[in-house]
Scaffold this motif. Sequence first.
Motif, PDB file in Angstrom:
ATOM      1  N   ASN A 141      14.822 -20.281  18.916  1.00  0.00           N
ATOM      2  CA  ASN A 141      15.379 -21.602  18.631  1.00  0.00           C
ATOM      3  C   ASN A 141      16.043 -21.553  17.250  1.00  0.00           C
ATOM      4  O   ASN A 141      16.176 -20.469  16.663  1.00  0.00           O
ATOM      5  CB  ASN A 141      14.298 -22.698  18.737  1.00  0.00           C
ATOM      6  N   GLU A 142      16.455 -22.691  16.737  1.00  0.00           N
ATOM      7  CA  GLU A 142      17.197 -22.726  15.468  1.00  0.00           C
ATOM      8  C   GLU A 142      16.400 -22.132  14.314  1.00  0.00           C
ATOM      9  O   GLU A 142      16.971 -21.688  13.323  1.00  0.00           O
ATOM     10  CB  GLU A 142      17.518 -24.178  15.097  1.00  0.00           C
ATOM     11  N   LYS A 143      15.059 -22.211  14.416  1.00  0.00           N
ATOM     12  CA  LYS A 143      14.219 -21.592  13.391  1.00  0.00           C
ATOM     13  C   LYS A 143      13.372 -20.488  14.016  1.00  0.00           C
ATOM     14  O   LYS A 143      12.210 -20.288  13.680  1.00  0.00           O
ATOM     15  CB  LYS A 143      13.359 -22.639  12.686  1.00  0.00           C
ATOM     16  N   GLY A 144      14.010 -19.751  14.929  1.00  0.00           N
ATOM     17  CA  GLY A 144      13.308 -18.727  15.682  1.00  0.00           C
ATOM     18  C   GLY A 144      12.999 -17.483  14.875  1.00  0.00           C
ATOM     19  O   GLY A 144      13.294 -17.390  13.684  1.00  0.00           O
ATOM     20  N   ASP A 168       2.355 -22.083  11.178  1.00  0.00           N
ATOM     21  CA  ASP A 168       3.162 -21.251  12.077  1.00  0.00           C
ATOM     22  C   ASP A 168       3.945 -22.126  13.055  1.00  0.00           C
ATOM     23  O   ASP A 168       5.133 -21.905  13.295  1.00  0.00           O
ATOM     24  CB  ASP A 168       2.261 -20.288  12.861  1.00  0.00           C
ATOM     25  N   ASN A 170       4.869 -25.255  12.736  1.00  0.00           N
ATOM     26  CA  ASN A 170       5.901 -26.074  12.089  1.00  0.00           C
ATOM     27  C   ASN A 170       7.069 -25.239  11.571  1.00  0.00           C
ATOM     28  O   ASN A 170       8.219 -25.660  11.653  1.00  0.00           O
ATOM     29  CB  ASN A 170       5.280 -26.914  10.980  1.00  0.00           C
ATOM     30  N   ALA A 171       6.778 -24.049  11.058  1.00  0.00           N
ATOM     31  CA  ALA A 171       7.856 -23.176  10.586  1.00  0.00           C
ATOM     32  C   ALA A 171       8.818 -22.859  11.729  1.00  0.00           C
ATOM     33  O   ALA A 171      10.033 -22.791  11.537  1.00  0.00           O
ATOM     34  CB  ALA A 171       7.294 -21.888  10.003  1.00  0.00           C
ATOM     35  N   PHE A 172       8.258 -22.672  12.929  1.00  0.00           N
ATOM     36  CA  PHE A 172       9.072 -22.293  14.091  1.00  0.00           C
ATOM     37  C   PHE A 172       9.378 -23.483  15.004  1.00  0.00           C
ATOM     38  O   PHE A 172       9.854 -23.297  16.112  1.00  0.00           O
ATOM     39  CB  PHE A 172       8.374 -21.176  14.875  1.00  0.00           C
ATOM     40  N   CYS A 173       9.091 -24.683  14.520  1.00  0.00           N
ATOM     41  CA  CYS A 173       9.363 -25.906  15.313  1.00  0.00           C
ATOM     42  C   CYS A 173       8.781 -25.803  16.727  1.00  0.00           C
ATOM     43  O   CYS A 173       9.448 -26.139  17.710  1.00  0.00           O
ATOM     44  CB  CYS A 173      10.859 -26.198  15.373  1.00  0.00           C
ATOM     45  N   LEU A 174       7.547 -25.324  16.825  1.00  0.00           N
ATOM     46  CA  LEU A 174       6.871 -25.238  18.116  1.00  0.00           C
ATOM     47  C   LEU A 174       5.943 -26.431  18.305  1.00  0.00           C
ATOM     48  O   LEU A 174       5.314 -26.901  17.356  1.00  0.00           O
ATOM     49  CB  LEU A 174       6.028 -23.952  18.195  1.00  0.00           C
ATOM     50  N   MET A 175       5.866 -26.897  19.565  1.00  0.00           N
ATOM     51  CA  MET A 175       4.992 -28.010  19.917  1.00  0.00           C
ATOM     52  C   MET A 175       3.893 -27.491  20.845  1.00  0.00           C
ATOM     53  O   MET A 175       4.080 -26.504  21.566  1.00  0.00           O
ATOM     54  CB  MET A 175       5.770 -29.082  20.683  1.00  0.00           C
TER      55      MET A 175
END
Lengths: 185, 185
Positions: A141-144, A168, A170-175
Amino acid sequence: MKIKVGISMRHVHLTEEDCYTLFGKDLTVKSELSQPGQYAANETVTLKNNDREMKNIRVIGPNRNYTQVELSKTDSYYFRLDPPVRDSGDLEGAEEITIIGPLGSITRKAAIIAERHIHITKEDREKYNLLNNEYQIQIDNEKGGIMNHIKIKEAPNSSLELHLDSDDANAFCLMQGDEVEIIEE
Amino acid sequence: MKIKVGISMRHVHLTEEDCYTLFGKDLTVKSELSQPGQYAANETVTLKNNDREMKNIRVIGPNRNYTQVELSKTDSYYFRLDPPVRDSGDLEGAEEITIIGPLGSITRKAAIIAERHIHITKEDREKYNLLNNEYQIQIDNEKGGIMNHIKIKEAPNSSLELHLDSDDANAFCLMQGDEVEIIEE
């Protein structure tokens, strides 16, 4: 292959003895977690180090044979602690922190940052050919990017899931519930 | 090659007009930052969305031709916002947030999560052969891995530095001034 993400916020595990010191009783179940038998308790604690404290921190049951506080690095800056990155239950070098309940408080060398890990059964390891001790995961993703050192934690009654801390995620925008790719190191 | 890490905490940039609405005067320099001409101002603001607010947020000067609030994903959960990942100055889809100063307040579609980026001069791009638009960085530690989409931001008077937000830094246990490896995508 893809694996589902579970995000661990800061939380506490207690021994039976420490649980009774803090609450004078056993934990009670608020909600079941994805790992079979694990639950968020109705009981919560306050964490404190010097003048820094956080209230309403969840206790994860059932009780363990160790008392442990799992923080993110972000949390640790707040508390002005420098906890080591550790497998759950490995408290070597853990930082001292005070845990306060309604009936008492304890101060323990208990604060760690949990290693990134995958919960898996022996059967699933064989089924999915995940026989190494650790893997990487890949996020597109955009912050992958790639996270290294994803430890395999094999246990009976596991639900196949990747556990990451809130930093981890939040850095990678994972839910919670997102799926990411497991790759070989 | 190795590059030095600079960590950006949540901060605000203001237009001249918004600066005057909030403070009634120009910003004053508290401390110079690593990028030439950039500074943390003595002036701070409160950020607010509905019932959630954070005080003492730093304003980074000099003033811009846009008003922008750079948050981490962690911050955005606190504010209950969902800001897009954007290059500084690109406010397309930015989330609305209120910025409060001692003399007034403004509400703007201004909140973004900043893209990972490298500040570099044209001369350094040529010297270090960093001619692509983006790179990856590689971190070798207990919570190591790779971060993708590190955008190259070429400008005169830049100091060669990788800027990450606090989530990226904390997920990878990076400190201000650490050095990480730049790799080709």
